[in-house]
Design a protein around this motif. Structure first.
Motif, PDB file in Angstrom:
ATOM      1  N   ALA C 107       0.815  -1.207   0.000  1.00 38.24           N
ATOM      2  CA  ALA C 107       0.000   0.000   0.000  1.00 38.24           C
ATOM      3  C   ALA C 107       0.852   1.262   0.000  1.00 38.24           C
ATOM      4  O   ALA C 107       0.303   2.371  -0.048  1.00 38.24           O
ATOM      5  CB  ALA C 107      -0.916  -0.009   1.220  1.00 38.24           C
ATOM      6  N   ILE C 109       2.677   3.003  -2.078  1.00 36.02           N
ATOM      7  CA  ILE C 109       2.530   4.015  -3.130  1.00 36.02           C
ATOM      8  C   ILE C 109       1.129   4.622  -3.148  1.00 36.02           C
ATOM      9  O   ILE C 109       0.962   5.828  -3.326  1.00 36.02           O
ATOM     10  CB  ILE C 109       2.907   3.427  -4.519  1.00 36.02           C
ATOM     11  CG1 ILE C 109       3.013   4.552  -5.550  1.00 36.02           C
ATOM     12  CG2 ILE C 109       1.954   2.334  -4.946  1.00 36.02           C
ATOM     13  CD1 ILE C 109       3.693   4.138  -6.847  1.00 36.02           C
ATOM     14  N   THR C 110       0.121   3.796  -2.914  1.00 31.96           N
ATOM     15  CA  THR C 110      -1.238   4.343  -2.993  1.00 31.96           C
ATOM     16  C   THR C 110      -1.594   5.176  -1.761  1.00 31.96           C
ATOM     17  O   THR C 110      -2.296   6.174  -1.875  1.00 31.96           O
ATOM     18  CB  THR C 110      -2.276   3.224  -3.207  1.00 31.96           C
ATOM     19  OG1 THR C 110      -2.072   2.191  -2.243  1.00 31.96           O
ATOM     20  CG2 THR C 110      -2.149   2.642  -4.603  1.00 31.96           C
ATOM     21  N   TYR C 111      -1.093   4.777  -0.592  1.00 26.50           N
ATOM     22  CA  TYR C 111      -1.313   5.625   0.594  1.00 26.50           C
ATOM     23  C   TYR C 111      -0.672   6.994   0.334  1.00 26.50           C
ATOM     24  O   TYR C 111      -1.250   8.034   0.645  1.00 26.50           O
ATOM     25  CB  TYR C 111      -0.682   5.000   1.847  1.00 26.50           C
ATOM     26  CG  TYR C 111      -1.540   3.974   2.557  1.00 26.50           C
ATOM     27  CD1 TYR C 111      -2.404   3.137   1.864  1.00 26.50           C
ATOM     28  CD2 TYR C 111      -1.481   3.826   3.942  1.00 26.50           C
ATOM     29  CE1 TYR C 111      -3.172   2.191   2.528  1.00 26.50           C
ATOM     30  CE2 TYR C 111      -2.246   2.883   4.609  1.00 26.50           C
ATOM     31  CZ  TYR C 111      -3.079   2.062   3.898  1.00 26.50           C
ATOM     32  OH  TYR C 111      -3.841   1.124   4.555  1.00 26.50           O
ATOM     33  N   HIS C 112       0.538   6.961  -0.186  1.00 26.60           N
ATOM     34  CA  HIS C 112       1.216   8.232  -0.470  1.00 26.60           C
ATOM     35  C   HIS C 112       0.400   9.072  -1.459  1.00 26.60           C
ATOM     36  O   HIS C 112       0.227  10.279  -1.280  1.00 26.60           O
ATOM     37  CB  HIS C 112       2.613   7.962  -1.027  1.00 26.60           C
ATOM     38  CG  HIS C 112       3.280   9.209  -1.521  1.00 26.60           C
ATOM     39  ND1 HIS C 112       3.818  10.149  -0.666  1.00 26.60           N
ATOM     40  CD2 HIS C 112       3.461   9.701  -2.774  1.00 26.60           C
ATOM     41  CE1 HIS C 112       4.307  11.154  -1.373  1.00 26.60           C
ATOM     42  NE2 HIS C 112       4.109  10.908  -2.651  1.00 26.60           N
ATOM     43  N   GLN C 113      -0.086   8.402  -2.504  1.00 30.35           N
ATOM     44  CA  GLN C 113      -0.831   9.153  -3.523  1.00 30.35           C
ATOM     45  C   GLN C 113      -2.146   9.696  -2.965  1.00 30.35           C
ATOM     46  O   GLN C 113      -2.525  10.825  -3.252  1.00 30.35           O
ATOM     47  CB  GLN C 113      -1.105   8.269  -4.740  1.00 30.35           C
ATOM     48  CG  GLN C 113       0.154   8.055  -5.588  1.00 30.35           C
ATOM     49  CD  GLN C 113      -0.085   7.136  -6.760  1.00 30.35           C
ATOM     50  OE1 GLN C 113      -0.555   6.010  -6.578  1.00 30.35           O
ATOM     51  NE2 GLN C 113       0.228   7.590  -7.961  1.00 30.35           N
ATOM     52  N   LYS C 114      -2.819   8.871  -2.173  1.00 27.70           N
ATOM     53  CA  LYS C 114      -4.121   9.293  -1.653  1.00 27.70           C
ATOM     54  C   LYS C 114      -3.993  10.418  -0.635  1.00 27.70           C
ATOM     55  O   LYS C 114      -4.700  11.426  -0.714  1.00 27.70           O
ATOM     56  CB  LYS C 114      -4.846   8.125  -0.988  1.00 27.70           C
ATOM     57  CG  LYS C 114      -6.221   8.518  -0.466  1.00 27.70           C
ATOM     58  CD  LYS C 114      -6.995   7.371   0.122  1.00 27.70           C
ATOM     59  CE  LYS C 114      -8.438   7.799   0.393  1.00 27.70           C
ATOM     60  NZ  LYS C 114      -9.254   7.975  -0.794  1.00 27.70           N
ATOM     61  N   TYR C 115      -3.098  10.228   0.323  1.00 26.98           N
ATOM     62  CA  TYR C 115      -3.066  11.129   1.481  1.00 26.98           C
ATOM     63  C   TYR C 115      -1.944  12.158   1.442  1.00 26.98           C
ATOM     64  O   TYR C 115      -1.967  13.128   2.193  1.00 26.98           O
ATOM     65  CB  TYR C 115      -2.941  10.318   2.768  1.00 26.98           C
ATOM     66  CG  TYR C 115      -4.088   9.384   3.033  1.00 26.98           C
ATOM     67  CD1 TYR C 115      -5.371   9.877   3.240  1.00 26.98           C
ATOM     68  CD2 TYR C 115      -3.901   8.006   3.074  1.00 26.98           C
ATOM     69  CE1 TYR C 115      -6.436   9.018   3.484  1.00 26.98           C
ATOM     70  CE2 TYR C 115      -4.958   7.142   3.321  1.00 26.98           C
ATOM     71  CZ  TYR C 115      -6.216   7.651   3.528  1.00 26.98           C
ATOM     72  OH  TYR C 115      -7.260   6.801   3.771  1.00 26.98           O
ATOM     73  N   GLY C 116      -0.932  11.918   0.632  1.00 29.48           N
ATOM     74  CA  GLY C 116       0.192  12.844   0.600  1.00 29.48           C
ATOM     75  C   GLY C 116       1.213  12.572   1.693  1.00 29.48           C
ATOM     76  O   GLY C 116       2.295  13.170   1.695  1.00 29.48           O
ATOM     77  N   LEU C 117       0.884  11.696   2.606  1.00 28.75           N
ATOM     78  CA  LEU C 117       1.832  11.282   3.659  1.00 28.75           C
ATOM     79  C   LEU C 117       1.370   9.934   4.187  1.00 28.75           C
ATOM     80  O   LEU C 117       0.243   9.518   3.942  1.00 28.75           O
ATOM     81  CB  LEU C 117       1.902  12.309   4.786  1.00 28.75           C
ATOM     82  CG  LEU C 117       0.818  12.295   5.879  1.00 28.75           C
ATOM     83  CD1 LEU C 117       1.175  13.275   6.983  1.00 28.75           C
ATOM     84  CD2 LEU C 117      -0.544  12.592   5.302  1.00 28.75           C
ATOM     85  N   ARG C 118       2.275   9.236   4.899  1.00 31.94           N
ATOM     86  CA  ARG C 118       1.870   7.951   5.468  1.00 31.94           C
ATOM     87  C   ARG C 118       2.754   7.574   6.640  1.00 31.94           C
ATOM     88  O   ARG C 118       3.902   8.010   6.740  1.00 31.94           O
ATOM     89  CB  ARG C 118       1.907   6.847   4.400  1.00 31.94           C
ATOM     90  CG  ARG C 118       3.301   6.429   3.979  1.00 31.94           C
ATOM     91  CD  ARG C 118       3.219   5.356   2.893  1.00 31.94           C
ATOM     92  NE  ARG C 118       4.355   4.449   2.939  1.00 31.94           N
ATOM     93  CZ  ARG C 118       5.535   4.684   2.374  1.00 31.94           C
ATOM     94  NH1 ARG C 118       5.761   5.814   1.709  1.00 31.94           N
ATOM     95  NH2 ARG C 118       6.513   3.794   2.464  1.00 31.94           N
ATOM     96  N   ARG C 314      10.254   7.954  -3.970  1.00 34.95           N
ATOM     97  CA  ARG C 314       9.306   9.058  -4.067  1.00 34.95           C
ATOM     98  C   ARG C 314       9.746  10.111  -5.077  1.00 34.95           C
ATOM     99  O   ARG C 314       8.929  10.772  -5.711  1.00 34.95           O
ATOM    100  CB  ARG C 314       9.105   9.712  -2.695  1.00 34.95           C
ATOM    101  CG  ARG C 314       7.926  10.663  -2.692  1.00 34.95           C
ATOM    102  CD  ARG C 314       7.433  10.949  -1.302  1.00 34.95           C
ATOM    103  NE  ARG C 314       8.422  11.672  -0.532  1.00 34.95           N
ATOM    104  CZ  ARG C 314       8.175  12.276   0.632  1.00 34.95           C
ATOM    105  NH1 ARG C 314       6.976  12.196   1.159  1.00 34.95           N
ATOM    106  NH2 ARG C 314       9.106  12.909   1.283  1.00 34.95           N
TER     107      ARG C 314
END
Lengths: 368, 368, 368, 368
Positions: C107, C109-118, C314
């Protein structure tokens, strides 16, 4: 079924009883990337904390909030935020005498009837302590709200306490933080205190009306019909312990007005529409106008009083209840920060809904 | 986002605009096997129908409800019930003058701001016609409620209209159906009529307070905290067009009471607990006590009046609005059957929730 | 918006990350009066606990669950139950190398894309540790379910692991608990172990299919169309980490059958209808038949492997990922108790819904 | 309780039975200002309409959809959209023989058990006609989706029908619309037809697997854990009549893969991340990657067949069922446009959720 969640997108579920190990709030749907810290939330909790002065119960708990999830390196991650407040001042006294007794005005009898059993220690789930969890969650809502809408401000204050009423002509926004009653009238505060102490000495308690105002709210929040912003606010405020009435703008008094008297006339200002008055409390057709949002709610007098009241035991036998223990003579005082928290949660939730449906956090349609 | 659904298990979604082809309600979650017919629902619709007397708008629509699904051979099947009311009296006049105008007190300006466009014909979604769908759905709720709780009764009436107030000493339950105002005081009705006609002649309108009472409600409905029965009722009533205040029991006046004055003392009666008074409006700790449930709500004066009010056009230019057309001088009158419908829907929803969680439609815990 | 809640009436909200202070579940809507203890829940948690044998990750955490609310004197009170599991084995190693890296199949890459941070530590919210909270909540569901439906039984087991498949002819219900794979074939277990260890040595991992069966489920649970019991089960299982397929009864293979081959013929037995076969997995028209409920779900191979895979950082630069650390070679093994927990939650939720709508926890319509 | 609603923000409630006056969908939460017309919706309805060719039932209904609310001057207003399809071809034959009979593979027996009564005419609520309402609602979703995400495309096709399987090597996107089977292989279509007609002549039916693909979906849709995009899609597809299995990407076959084989390696492309493969079906950690979203679902063979099957009557007596009437030999064919509609509804709902939480309808976090 006991639904303990409020909000559609910014969703807060509170949990916990007065005398269990802890209580708290699960906050789901929070936007990511917003600075939130335990210290920020603690600020608001300290405002509602009992034991601060003689006008409140002397139960003394630090109400220290811990963030267990959903915040990483000081910022929200968009995942659930768990806020926990441990119960540290649970006096280990014997509650045996309360276990089979129904105190008038309390949830004792209805919890028993509904569930067949109850956690009777300190009122269990019906304790005003539950509102600490709301205040913590409200702190998260405020942080996000201020991030999304710079300049937005939510403030609550008392406008009535038993026989004492705020003189609107003397309203002073800056006086609110300076007295024990969140009273927007510094000069009147000593008189309110005198009145309340008289009630306490008389082994009695009084009710209150709290008003919560939001400034800087963009037009366009809310929705027609069942999802009126009025509805969301009414539900939020009425869900607070001991609240029995909610008003938006003129509220109940609107019934006594005529159409000409109640109309908020509209003018074109430099930055958009302006209104000649605010009878509507900043909400027309269920949607915010950009004016101040004005909500009031009534808190009934604290039911736990030292004066004896007649009641029954679980076996049906008659008895007299005198509620000992440490209780607020006017629980409405502590409801002020709770009302603010609910307002913040509702506004954020509505902002997210507006953003979902229109892509904007404010008005879409142009005027002028 | 515009959520047009209310209820958790008995869920009603209303749809439709004043001048579209039809409006209605989608009722989901209805228990199966209950007798429901168009005639039964029509009975309640006829109560709220305009054009019945000179105290209402002269718009004349039969408001005939059709059941399109969910009822088979006269009984509910447990699948969604679609209720449709066709709009037959949409005068095909030119609405061009309203299209770009914002009437004070109306949803015109906020709908425009929120959505960027609106169906301006007759108020579109904000029209009081939407409440016809609620009354139809409430008819279904009543049928099921009476099936599940024999003897339950829901009744609404007016307690205030502008300067006119009900004299509680003369309260007569049986007088309610006998006059144009659902007034529980037959003798006072002519005076109310005189007052209202004076307002109409004065090109004005007035607000109202409606009270809705439910008798025979079992103890145990509702839940602690956010899901308080008070909350559900407040949300339901506040969601009605033009409502700006809601009270349970003492309501806002609870703020002026003391703890001793507000306590409803408890006694053991033959069939269970009895109470010395009902300041709480039949709800303690968010849960019904078995007493009468008492809710009041304030309806603001009709915003559509023949007296000119200042406003602006979409382009920001100033103008004066005079709302012609057929409008109720007191929209609160027609809100009485709507309030009843909302009460019925809420009680049924809560009954189903109680049944889900405890398996019983009433109290679980024994007393005595 | 991240909704972390499942269930309509028995509602579970999980919260927490792999390396935060704790994780858990907020359980709302639980029926009152049911015996629930930490020991009862711990029993199920111990089943999914890593570090039990060499076929699992060697991360060693006791996963001790604490009940913070909603249970009083050993019984549920009907208020929210907070279940907390503290994270005790968070190795304080430097995660800096992962912070800016996207592991294939994860997850990240998609967490990063969705939220901008993780929260990148241990996968944060996407960690399989989240399932511990589900198992704890499932323990509550089981306790209530067994209270309401004596004799009901929920059991999960593996039917495939990479190239290894269960031989249905050798199915042995009693063998399930006796091996590391929850394999209903004691004799085959050593071969499965040999296969899995070969994968591990090969720095690889494999997928799995888990089947969960419920016996003793009354007819009548579920609902038509969108609320099909199949739907609730599919959503529940698909919501588990790494699950990519769900089947009810014949599942995907139903596509290869004919109408004559797929029909489950009906006969009258002594206690009601009986069926000649169970292609439908115990669900017809979305509603339980009284037969065994049969669900299967596929778990993809663990993405964290020691074999290098190509990916990017990133900043977009290319790199190769080798996921060190302690990982299950087949995460599907640990998914067995999770699948059971989800089944228990869904069935209880449906039972409450059925009770709400019909007043009964089982079939209403008589046959024979 | 029968919840007939799907979606969180774009909410669709379908209603209606096969032989009632009408059926339809109530669409709530639709963004305002989007062009939607009856003709646009009719286009999609015509695709699923029966009676088009000999591979479908010969029941001939125009399935004309009417928009009763929520659209004004050709654009959505943000208020509920009511879509109604009148039932015009309800043959008034006697259903007496079905009333007390339970057809194997049908909802007859479970509806009876759950509700105690049922609308038996044409399957009532369980009829495949319900899917017409979904297709109409899906048409609204498509219109909004295309407005918000230019270039997005949703397409469904068959990949299996009984013994016939699509040869992936011959996959032709442009062939899909050119044959009766939505088969992406023009050459194979005649063979499929021959096979299906043989089944029909044999008084039999077959199952099918439908694949639905969405192209141009932005990264960032979906959410961790319970709200995985996989979950929303699985629930949506499983809620369709007769569906018994759902797969995302590799689906059930993922169980047979190893970690190295299943990993979708990541590379940096000109416009952002690119992947070496798509085993995950475009969803990682529950969130869209920007790749094609790939979902498959299995439809069981039509249960209504002319071959006799053993069953019982309501009184328990044995009988043989032969289902006469006009039925699809492979109901999976008509499920293709239904699957597309569900995909469109889910994607729009997720887009609105992403917009709510992050203010963007696509990815927030930058890469490269």
């Amino acid at each position: 079924m006991s639904f303990n969640t409020f909000g559609h997108l910014f969703r807060v579920t509170t949990w916990g009883e007065s005398h269990g190990p802890a209580l708290g709030a699960t906050v789901d749907g929070c936007p990511p990337g917003v600075a939130v810290s335990e210290a920020m939330l603690q600020h608001w909790l300290d405002r509602r904390r009992p034991g601060q002065n003689k006008n409140m119960t002397q139960r003394n708990e630090p109400d220290a909030v811990r963030i267990l999830s959903g915040v990483f390196e000081g910022r929200t991650t968009g995942t659930p935020i768990q806020l926990m407040i441990e119960n540290t001042d649970q006096r280990s006294r014997d509650y045996g005498d309360i276990a089979d007794t129904f105190r008038p005005g309390h949830a004792d009898i209805t919890y028993h009837q509904k569930y067949g059993l109850r956690d009777y220690r300190g009122g269990g789930r019906s304790s005003a302590r539950e509102t600490a969890a709301r205040v913590a969650a409200g702190g998260v809502a405020r942080a996000v709200l201020e991030d999304l809408v710079p300049g937005i401000a939510v403030k609550g204050y008392m406008v009535r306490m038993g026989a004492m009423a705020l003189d609107r002509a003397r309203f002073d926004w800056d006086a609110i933080e300076g007295n024990d009653f969140w009273l927007p009238d510094a000069q009147a505060a000593p008189e309110w205190e005198k009145y309340l102490q008289a009630q306490r000495k008389d082994r009695n308690s009084v009710g209150a009306v709290v008003e919560v105002v939001a400034r800087g709210v963009p037009a366009g929040l809310g929705a027609p019909v069942y999802a009126k912003l009025d509805t969301a606010l009414a539900a939020a405020m009425m869900s607070i312990n001991a609240v029995k009435g909610v008003e938006i703008g003129e509220g109940m008094a609107a019934a006594e007005l005529t159409g000409t008297g109640n109309a908020d006339e509209i003018f074109m200002g430099e930055d958009g529409p302006e209104y000649g008055s605010n009878h509507a409390g900043g909400i027309l057709g269920g949607i915010s106008t950009g004016q101040e949002i004005v909500v009031r709610f009534a808190v009934k007098p604290t039911s736990s009083i030292l004066s004896p009241r007649r009641s029954i035991r679980r076996d049906g036998s008659a008895m007299e209840v005198v509620t000992k223990g440490r209780h607020d003579p006017c629980v409405g005082i502590r409801a002020v920060p709770v009302g603010e928290a609910m307002m913040a949660c509702v506004l954020l939730d509505q902002l997210l809904l507006q953003r979902a449906q229109t892509g904007a956090a404010g008005p879409v349609g142009r005027i002028g």
